[in-house]
Design a protein around this motif. Structure first.
Motif, short mmCIF file in Angstrom:
data_model
loop_
_atom_site.label_atom_id
_atom_site.label_comp_id
_atom_site.label_asym_id
_atom_site.label_seq_id
_atom_site.Cartn_x
_atom_site.Cartn_y
_atom_site.Cartn_z
N SER A 101 0.83 -1.21 0.00
CA SER A 101 0.00 0.00 0.00
C SER A 101 0.87 1.26 0.00
N GLY A 102 2.15 1.10 0.37
CA GLY A 102 3.06 2.25 0.33
C GLY A 102 3.56 2.65 1.71
N LYS A 103 3.49 1.78 2.70
CA LYS A 103 3.91 2.12 4.09
C LYS A 103 5.39 2.51 4.13
N ARG A 145 13.77 -3.41 0.15
CA ARG A 145 12.82 -3.41 -0.95
C ARG A 145 12.84 -4.77 -1.62
N SER A 160 7.29 3.35 1.79
CA SER A 160 7.56 4.55 1.00
C SER A 160 7.24 5.80 1.80
N SER A 211 7.58 5.99 -7.39
CA SER A 211 7.06 4.76 -8.02
C SER A 211 8.17 3.72 -8.07
N THR A 268 -0.54 11.62 -0.14
CA THR A 268 0.90 11.64 -0.46
C THR A 268 1.12 11.04 -1.84
N VAL A 269 2.23 11.46 -2.43
CA VAL A 269 2.67 10.82 -3.68
C VAL A 269 4.13 10.40 -3.46
N ILE A 288 6.44 -10.23 0.65
CA ILE A 288 6.46 -9.60 1.99
C ILE A 288 7.88 -9.20 2.32
N1 LIG Z 1 3.42 5.55 -8.32
C1 LIG Z 1 3.42 5.36 -7.00
N2 LIG Z 1 3.92 4.21 -6.54
C2 LIG Z 1 3.96 4.06 -5.20
C3 LIG Z 1 3.45 4.98 -4.29
N3 LIG Z 1 3.62 4.53 -3.03
C4 LIG Z 1 4.22 3.35 -3.18
N4 LIG Z 1 4.41 3.02 -4.43
C5 LIG Z 1 5.01 1.77 -4.96
O1 LIG Z 1 4.27 0.69 -4.47
C6 LIG Z 1 5.13 -0.38 -4.23
C7 LIG Z 1 4.96 -0.80 -2.80
O2 LIG Z 1 5.38 0.17 -1.96
P1 LIG Z 1 5.96 -0.11 -0.51
O3 LIG Z 1 6.24 1.15 0.15
O4 LIG Z 1 7.04 -1.10 -0.58
O5 LIG Z 1 4.71 -0.77 0.14
P2 LIG Z 1 4.63 -1.47 1.58
O6 LIG Z 1 3.25 -1.22 2.05
O7 LIG Z 1 5.71 -0.99 2.42
O8 LIG Z 1 4.85 -3.00 1.22
P3 LIG Z 1 5.16 -4.16 2.27
O9 LIG Z 1 6.20 -3.70 3.19
O10 LIG Z 1 5.61 -5.30 1.41
O11 LIG Z 1 3.87 -4.42 2.94
C8 LIG Z 1 6.52 0.12 -4.53
O12 LIG Z 1 6.92 -0.34 -5.77
C9 LIG Z 1 6.39 1.56 -4.50
O13 LIG Z 1 7.31 2.15 -5.38
C10 LIG Z 1 2.91 6.19 -4.80
O14 LIG Z 1 2.45 7.05 -4.09
N5 LIG Z 1 2.91 6.31 -6.16
#
Ligand SMILES: Nc1nc2c(ncn2[C@@H]2O[C@H](COP(=O)(O)OP(=O)(O)OP(=O)(O)O)[C@@H](O)[C@H]2O)c(=O)[nH]1
Length: 766
Positions: free
Chosen positions: A42-44, A59, A46, A240, A236-237, A63
């Motif tokens: 979901s982007g946590k 990265r 990030s 990617s 937030t953005v 999981i």
């Molecule tokens: N384009 C875009 N991609 C995003 C955004 N946020 C996250 N991503 C992408 O989504 C993917 C997952 O993001 P993570 O931050 O790893 O997500 P996470 O929730 O931490 O994932 P886990 O730790 O595996 O649960 C990555 O490839 C990021 O680059 C965003 O706001 N925009």
């Protein structure tokens, strides 16, 4: 939300967090925390990297976050003008002395530490990794990155968390939801509602706004119209996947984000409330407010914990005894304390006395008085003693002579096995007391002693060995006490008051019984009619020789006379003496039997033996003197249907009937059921030992006394054994019983007979 800031609060809570994480007691204080929850990808991570403004999280596909990461952000002060900015660095709690200036190293360390605890096979662990990041660009903030939501659910909501769990009972959730999915499907919001149902502490983060379909936007959500959250949503953005692969610098990423909101037609007006920078400020405020709310409670809890800990510290002993120089005195002090505690537990003077259950000396008292008392009470005084045993013992112990009093040898023989019955409960009592002492010994270790586990273990071992060592001799001592009592039955002891009283009571009972029987027979119609008619009854043959009373005496006095040979199996098997007697008696008796048997096979006979029952036996053994036996045993008498006995007077008839009732079985020795019938005297004699023992038990057991317990065995034993009666200085305890592997067998009549014989040979004056 209050805008007032408390700059020291977050570092203070971070410190507490570090302390509690080292003692594995996070749960105790329920520290305020912000947890980041969201479904996988979901982007946590990030969002966190954006907040720290550095790439430092692992990265990859699948999981990635498999252990919670407690991320403490510490603001470094801005450098003075002209001075270079202090370098950012990271520090792990598990590697405290190392500063990680290279953030790629931090990533590797996170991966290695995750693998170390959670394993390499996609396993999840609750054990958090504590990372501190020191930077001028961050606000004081503590965030907890949890593994992907499907795995995080248990970590967040579990109420039975282990002490190592980082989560508090009331965290502030940061619910990360990607904007390109429907909000109603947001698992992070569902989960947040579980820990914050009113939505007061939850902040929503909407990621991937740049990935929304063209023509759609999340303005309703960000404006708080779509979902009710008091702290609202922040959009937030992040970078990617492509940005990550091309290693887009974090500063560029943040700039792109800010531009996105400023330029987007839908978000332009709310651009100041969007983006990572705003989110950081919001989180900082949320955390501080959360800490402020929890502060009074935390303070009270901390104070009580400090008090408890100081008390515990004091219980570990006097600090004056620390150091090598005081080792000897410390050990002596600890041993003395242990010994005093042991004695105090038994005396009941211990300070730590339970109010829930009996312990120490009170329990030993309970064992002696209640458990042991009840065990003694449950032993029937005449267990394993049948009337037959008593009777045979009495008769055998009188030998060939009549006895004037109840023979004491028989009493001894009968009572000794009964005393032996006291042995198992007595030995069990010793064991119970031993077990209790062991328990006391194990509960005696003071806190101070527990500081030295090896000394404590050794002390317990030595004391346990000592107690175990004494168990054998104590049991032997108890056995010897009982052997002493069994070896010497003193019927002249002042407490042995049962004999005379019991005898007279029994005699009274017997007299009464006899009188009642006499009355009953008097009232018998048949007899009355016969008397009125003056008819002549068929007198039993024994009346010829002067009445049954005399025969009874003879029968009693002559033990050889008791068991008669069986005619039809109804009587007992004759013993050696019986066989001798049979030989001694004229062969006419045998002839008599055979003739009687022949008579039953159709010869002329007035009454069959079975019809006449005991009278038939009386005819041979009970009713005639020795001189008459040969005559009575003659074939003529036995077979003659014409034999007419001499007439009897009324008194003779009654007397004869009465005597027959009481005496027939004494001659036959066994009735048809194999049970013995006793003579009047034998009944009295056989009941006497029971009566005495019962009387003594009654004396020993005056019912539940003031303490609700019964007299101990010692008293019972002392009442059974004392000095020899009438000054008869004969050591009757010399009768030895065969070894039976510790268990006293029940004496069979023949054994009693054997004992009695041996005894009489040793005691010629008896
Ligand atoms: N384009 C875009 N991609 C995003 C955004 N946020 C996250 N991503 C992408 O989504 C993917 C997952 O993001 P993570 O931050 O790893 O997500 P996470 O929730 O931490 O994932 P886990 O730790 O595996 O649960 C990555 O490839 C990021 O680059 C965003 O706001 N925009």
């Amino acid at each position: 939300m209050s805008t007032q800031t408390f700059p020291d609060l977050i570092p203070l809570v971070n410190k507490l967090q570090d302390v509690f994480s080292t003692i594995s007691s996070n749960d105790l204080l329920d520290l305020p925390q912000i947890v980041v929850v969201g479904s996988q990808s979901s982007g946590k991570s990030s969002v966190l990297e954006n907040i720290v403004q550095r790439d430092f999280l692992p990265r990859g596909s699948g999981i990635v976050t498999r252990r919670p990461l407690v991320l403490q952000l510490v603001t470094l002060p801005e450098p003075a003008e002209g001075k270079p900015a202090p370098e950012e660095y990271g520090e792990f709690l598990h590697v405290p002395s190392k500063h990680f200036y290279d953030f790629s190293e931090i990533r590797k360390e996170i991966e290695a530490e995750t693998q170390r605890v959670a394993g390499g096979n996609k396993g999840i662990s609750r054990m958090p990794i504590h990372l501190k990041v020191y930077s001028t660009k961050v606000l004081n903030l503590t965030l907890v990155d949890l593994p992907g939501l499907t795995k995080a659910t248990n970590l967040l909501t579990s109420r039975s968390r282990p002490a190592t769990s980082l989560l508090t009972t009331s965290p502030s959730p940061t619910a990360v939801t990607p904007a390109n999915i429907d909000l109603v499907n947001s698992d992070s919001l569902k989960l947040s509602r579980q820990v914050d149902p009113e939505g007061r502490r939850t902040i929503g983060v909407l990621t991937k706004l740049d990935l929304m379909d063209a023509g759609t936007n999340a303005l309703d959500i960000l404006s708080g119209r779509a979902y009710p959250l008091k702290l609202g949503f922040v959009g937030t953005v992040n970078r990617s996947q492509q940005d990550i692969l091309t290693s887009k610098p974090m500063t560029d990423a943040l700039k792109s984000e800010a531009d996105f909101f400023k330029q987007h037609p839908a978000y332009r007006n709310i651009a100041h409330r969007c983006g990572t920078a705003f989110l950081s400020k919001q989180l900082n405020n949320i955390l501080m407010n959360h800490i402020r709310d929890r502060l009074p409670d935390m303070k009270a809890k901390l104070n009580s914990m400090i008090g408890q800990t100081q008390q515990e510290l004091a219980s570990y002993g006097d600090p004056a005894f620390t150091g090598k120089a005081h080792r000897g005195s410390l050990i002596l002090k600890l041993l003395t304390k242990f010994a005093n505690d042991f004695v105090a537990s038994i005396d009941g003077t211990s300070l730590e006395i339970s109010t829930k259950e009996l312990c120490g000396g009170a329990r030993i008292y309970f064992i002696f008085n209640n458990v042991f008392g009840t065990a003694l009470e449950s032993i029937p005084p005449c267990a394993n003693l049948t009337v037959h045993d008593i009777r045979v013992a009495i008769r055998n112990s009188t030998g060939p002579r009549p006895s004037l009093f109840v023979p004491e040898i028989a009493f001894d023989l009968l009572v000794k096995p009964q005393i032996k019955l006291l042995e198992p409960p007595s030995l069990r009592c010793v064991e119970l007391a031993y077990e209790e002492l062991m328990k006391i010994c194990h509960s005696c270790g003071s806190k101070e002693l527990q500081r030295f586990p090896r000394l404590h273990a050794k002390l317990l071992e030595v004391v346990s060995d000592l107690l175990r060592e004494r168990l054998g001799p104590t049991s032997q001592y108890v056995e010897s006490l009982l052997s002493i009592q069994r070896a010497y039955i003193n019927t002249n002891h002042p407490d042995f008051l049962g004999a005379a009283g019991a005898m007279s009571a029994l005699e009274q009972t017997q007299k009464k019984k006899k009188l009642q029987e006499k009355k009953r027979i008097m009232a018998s119609t048949a007899i009355t009619t016969d008397i009125k008619q003056g008819s002549t009854l068929g007198t039993p043959p024994n009346s010829v020789t002067g009445g049954p009373g005399r025969d009874r005496d003879r029968d009693r006095d002559d033990p050889d006379n008791s068991p008669a040979p069986s005619i039809n199996g109804a009587m007992g098997v004759p013993g050696a003496r019986d066989r001798e007697r049979d030989r001694d008696f004229s062969s006419g008796i045998d002839r008599g039997f055979s003739t009687a048997a022949n008579s039953m096979n159709g010869l002329h006979v007035t009454e069959s033996p079975s019809q006449r029952g005991d009278s038939f036996l009386n005819y041979f053994f009970g009713g005639a003197s020795k001189s008459d036996r040969s005559a009575l045993g003659s074939q003529e008498v036995m077979t003659s249907a014409k034999y007419v006995p001499p007439p009897m007077s009324m008194n003779n008839i009654i007397e004869a009937e009465l005597e027959r009732k009481f005496e027939t079985a004494s001659i036959s020795d066994n009735n048809s059921n194999g049970e013995m019938q006793l003579t009047e005297r034998e009944e009295l004699e056989t009941q006497l030992p029971d009566h005495i023992v019962l009387q003594h038990c009654a004396q020993d057991d005056p019912g539940p006394g003031p303490q609700g317990h019964h007299a101990p065995t010692g008293q019972l034993l002392s009442r059974i054994g004392a000095e020899p009666a009438g000054g008869l200085a004969v050591q009757r305890g010399t009768v030895r019983r065969p070894a039976t592997g510790g268990r006293e067998p029940r004496l069979r009549p023949r054994q009693v007979q054997g004992h009695a014989r041996r005894l009489s040979s040793r005691l010629p004056d008896y």
